[in-house]
Design a protein around this motif. Structure first.
Motif, short mmCIF file in Angstrom:
data_model
loop_
_atom_site.label_atom_id
_atom_site.label_comp_id
_atom_site.label_asym_id
_atom_site.label_seq_id
_atom_site.Cartn_x
_atom_site.Cartn_y
_atom_site.Cartn_z
N ARG A 166 0.81 -1.23 0.00
CA ARG A 166 0.00 0.00 0.00
C ARG A 166 0.84 1.27 0.00
NH1 ARG A 166 -3.22 -3.38 2.77
NH2 ARG A 166 -2.40 -2.83 4.81
N ILE A 167 2.14 1.16 0.07
CA ILE A 167 3.00 2.34 -0.05
C ILE A 167 3.36 2.49 -1.52
CG2 ILE A 167 5.20 3.38 0.59
CD1 ILE A 167 4.94 2.00 3.31
N VAL A 168 2.72 3.46 -2.18
CA VAL A 168 2.77 3.51 -3.64
C VAL A 168 3.40 4.78 -4.19
CG1 VAL A 168 0.74 2.01 -3.81
CG2 VAL A 168 0.44 4.49 -3.84
N ALA A 169 3.58 5.81 -3.38
CA ALA A 169 4.01 7.09 -3.93
C ALA A 169 4.81 7.89 -2.92
CB ALA A 169 2.78 7.91 -4.38
N VAL A 170 5.50 8.90 -3.43
CA VAL A 170 6.29 9.83 -2.61
C VAL A 170 6.02 11.24 -3.09
CG1 VAL A 170 8.62 10.57 -1.94
CG2 VAL A 170 8.14 8.13 -2.29
N LYS A 171 5.75 12.14 -2.16
CA LYS A 171 5.80 13.57 -2.45
C LYS A 171 7.18 14.04 -2.04
CE LYS A 171 3.91 18.13 -1.45
NZ LYS A 171 2.98 18.96 -0.64
N THR A 187 12.70 1.21 -7.77
CA THR A 187 11.37 0.87 -7.25
C THR A 187 10.31 1.25 -8.28
OG1 THR A 187 10.72 2.98 -6.24
CG2 THR A 187 12.20 1.56 -4.95
N ALA A 188 9.09 0.88 -7.98
CA ALA A 188 7.94 1.32 -8.78
C ALA A 188 7.17 2.43 -8.10
CB ALA A 188 7.02 0.12 -9.05
N LEU A 189 7.76 3.09 -7.10
CA LEU A 189 7.09 4.19 -6.42
C LEU A 189 6.81 5.33 -7.40
CD1 LEU A 189 9.11 4.38 -3.07
CD2 LEU A 189 6.71 3.70 -3.32
N ALA A 190 5.63 5.90 -7.31
CA ALA A 190 5.28 7.08 -8.10
C ALA A 190 5.84 8.30 -7.39
CB ALA A 190 3.77 7.18 -8.25
N TYR A 191 6.71 9.03 -8.07
CA TYR A 191 7.36 10.19 -7.47
C TYR A 191 6.69 11.47 -7.93
CZ TYR A 191 11.45 9.54 -4.53
OH TYR A 191 12.29 9.32 -3.46
N TYR A 192 6.19 12.25 -6.97
CA TYR A 192 5.55 13.52 -7.27
C TYR A 192 6.44 14.66 -6.78
CZ TYR A 192 1.20 10.99 -8.22
OH TYR A 192 0.24 10.16 -8.75
N GLY A 194 7.17 17.87 -5.08
CA GLY A 194 6.50 18.68 -4.08
C GLY A 194 6.99 20.10 -4.05
N CYS A 195 7.98 20.41 -4.88
CA CYS A 195 8.53 21.76 -5.03
C CYS A 195 8.31 22.15 -6.49
CB CYS A 195 10.01 21.78 -4.69
SG CYS A 195 10.39 21.09 -3.06
N ASP A 196 7.54 23.20 -6.73
CA ASP A 196 7.09 23.49 -8.10
C ASP A 196 8.22 23.73 -9.08
OD1 ASP A 196 3.97 23.87 -8.44
OD2 ASP A 196 4.46 24.51 -6.41
N GLU A 197 9.37 24.18 -8.60
CA GLU A 197 10.49 24.38 -9.51
C GLU A 197 11.03 23.07 -10.07
OE1 GLU A 197 12.29 24.89 -5.28
OE2 GLU A 197 10.34 25.02 -6.29
N HIS A 198 10.65 21.95 -9.47
CA HIS A 198 11.11 20.64 -9.93
C HIS A 198 10.06 19.89 -10.76
CE1 HIS A 198 14.24 20.26 -6.42
NE2 HIS A 198 14.55 21.18 -7.30
N ASN A 199 8.92 20.52 -11.03
CA ASN A 199 7.83 19.80 -11.69
C ASN A 199 8.27 19.14 -12.98
OD1 ASN A 199 6.17 20.67 -9.63
ND2 ASN A 199 4.98 22.09 -10.88
N LEU A 200 8.86 19.90 -13.87
CA LEU A 200 9.26 19.35 -15.16
C LEU A 200 10.49 18.46 -15.04
CD1 LEU A 200 9.01 19.08 -18.20
CD2 LEU A 200 10.27 21.25 -18.43
N ALA A 201 11.45 18.87 -14.25
CA ALA A 201 12.69 18.10 -14.14
C ALA A 201 12.43 16.69 -13.62
CB ALA A 201 13.68 18.83 -13.23
N LEU A 202 11.63 16.57 -12.58
CA LEU A 202 11.35 15.25 -12.03
C LEU A 202 10.50 14.43 -12.99
CD1 LEU A 202 11.86 13.45 -9.57
CD2 LEU A 202 9.76 14.33 -8.57
N TYR A 203 9.55 15.08 -13.65
CA TYR A 203 8.70 14.39 -14.63
C TYR A 203 9.55 13.83 -15.77
CZ TYR A 203 4.25 13.64 -17.10
OH TYR A 203 3.15 13.09 -17.72
N ALA A 204 10.55 14.59 -16.19
CA ALA A 204 11.38 14.18 -17.32
C ALA A 204 12.22 12.95 -17.04
CB ALA A 204 12.27 15.35 -17.75
N VAL A 205 12.51 12.67 -15.77
CA VAL A 205 13.31 11.49 -15.45
C VAL A 205 12.45 10.34 -14.91
CG1 VAL A 205 15.43 12.80 -15.07
CG2 VAL A 205 13.90 12.34 -13.13
N GLY A 206 11.14 10.43 -15.13
CA GLY A 206 10.27 9.32 -14.76
C GLY A 206 9.33 9.58 -13.61
N GLY A 207 9.26 10.83 -13.13
CA GLY A 207 8.33 11.15 -12.07
C GLY A 207 6.89 11.02 -12.52
#
Length: 305
Positions: A166-171, A187-192, A194-207
């Motif tokens: 049941r532990i599926v994600a990280v902010k 891991t298969a954790l979904a990474y979100y 939590g700092c808006d300046e990282h929104n695109l950068a984290l998404y681009a590496v699989g967030g």
């Protein structure tokens, strides 16, 4: 080794708003305002809402208010958006109680921050999260924000916790981009972000996306960053992220908590917000004027091509 897969659907959606908790002028919980704000956010691109998090002033809302907020927002948005309820406290027993209450109120998941003040070592931190995850049937998003809690959820701890069903994600508010990528790779954790300046950068590496404070006021503009990236237009995604930087900085790094700045701007725009609860104090007029000016610049149409 388990690896993250970009094709796996995010458990709570991609574009999540860390929603403020509206209060009446006298400081009471404003459920009508919360419903109206939630409707606006979902209608303008948010596919998930995080309630009673840091931005939602969880330290100064009661257990009953937290449950009422979840129920009211669920009534407003139905199944159009996922609802993640903040339940983390400095007390494992209390956190367990809040997780069960959130489940009864209709939440889709729980956000669990590291216990603050007591600064537990990693083995105690891991045991805390496992006990909370075992307490309800809801999926768990861990909240790593050592700047507020005083305790980092170390990457190796996150990797072990990822084995819990049941532990599926990280902010992620760790400001450790390498650490985040290590966990993503193993891991298969979904990474979100939590700092808006990282929104695109984290998404681009699989967030998985973001849990954004700034989305309270500009949900469409932040969602557009992810949409452009998904469409393969990475240059436009970068441009849109860069355009949002001024407002992100003013909301999140002006020396005031994001709750204060977000509510100040929301109120100036005539949107549900209300006062902050003490010990927080409202933003002054100069701060709000600066936020409003940055907002106006951001919402201008973006040239195409």
């Amino acid at each position: 080794m388990t690896t993250n897969t970009a094709s796996a659907p995010p458990p709570f959606g991609r574009a999540l708003c860390a929603m403020v908790t509206p209060f009446t002028p006298s400081g009471a919980l404003d459920l009508d305002g919360a419903q109206a704000l939630a409707e606006r956010l979902v209608g303008r691109g948010c596919d998930g809402l995080v309630l009673s998090g840091t931005t939602g002033e969880s330290p100064t809302t009661s257990d009953a208010e937290k449950a009422k907020l979840v129920a009211a927002v669920r009534e407003a948005v139905g199944e159009r958006a996922s609802l993640v309820a903040g339940v983390g406290t400095f007390d494992t027993r209390h956190t367990v109680e809040l997780a069960r209450s959130a489940e009864k109120a209709g939440a889709d998941g729980v956000l669990v921050v590291s216990p603050y003040y007591s600064r537990p070592p990693q083995d105690a931190l891991e045991a805390h999260f496992r006990e909370v995850a075992d307490a309800s049937g809801l999926p768990v998003m861990l909240y790593d924000i050592p700047g507020r809690t005083g305790t980092r959820i170390e990457p190796e701890t996150l990797i072990r916790l990822a084995a819990h069903p049941r532990i599926v994600a990280v902010k992620d508010c760790s400001y450790d981009f390498l650490g985040a990528q290590k966990v993503l790779a193993r891991t298969a954790l979904a990474y979100y972000a939590g700092c808006d300046e990282h929104n695109l950068a984290l998404y681009a590496v699989g967030g998985a996306g973001y849990v954004s404070t700034v989305a309270n006021v500009v949900p469409e503009q932040l969602r557009a960053v992810l949409d452009a990236f998904d469409a393969g237009d990475t240059g436009r995604a970068a441009l849109l992220q860069q355009r949002a930087t001024e407002l992100i900085e003013l909301v999140m790094s002006s020396g005031l908590p994001g709750t204060v700045t977000a509510k100040g701007l929301l109120g100036d725009l005539g949107l549900p917000s209300g006062p902050v609860r003490p010990p927080l104090r409202p933003a002054d007029r100069k701060t709000v004027d600066g936020l409003r000016a940055a907002y106006e610049r951001l919402v201008l149409p973006v040239p195409v091509g």
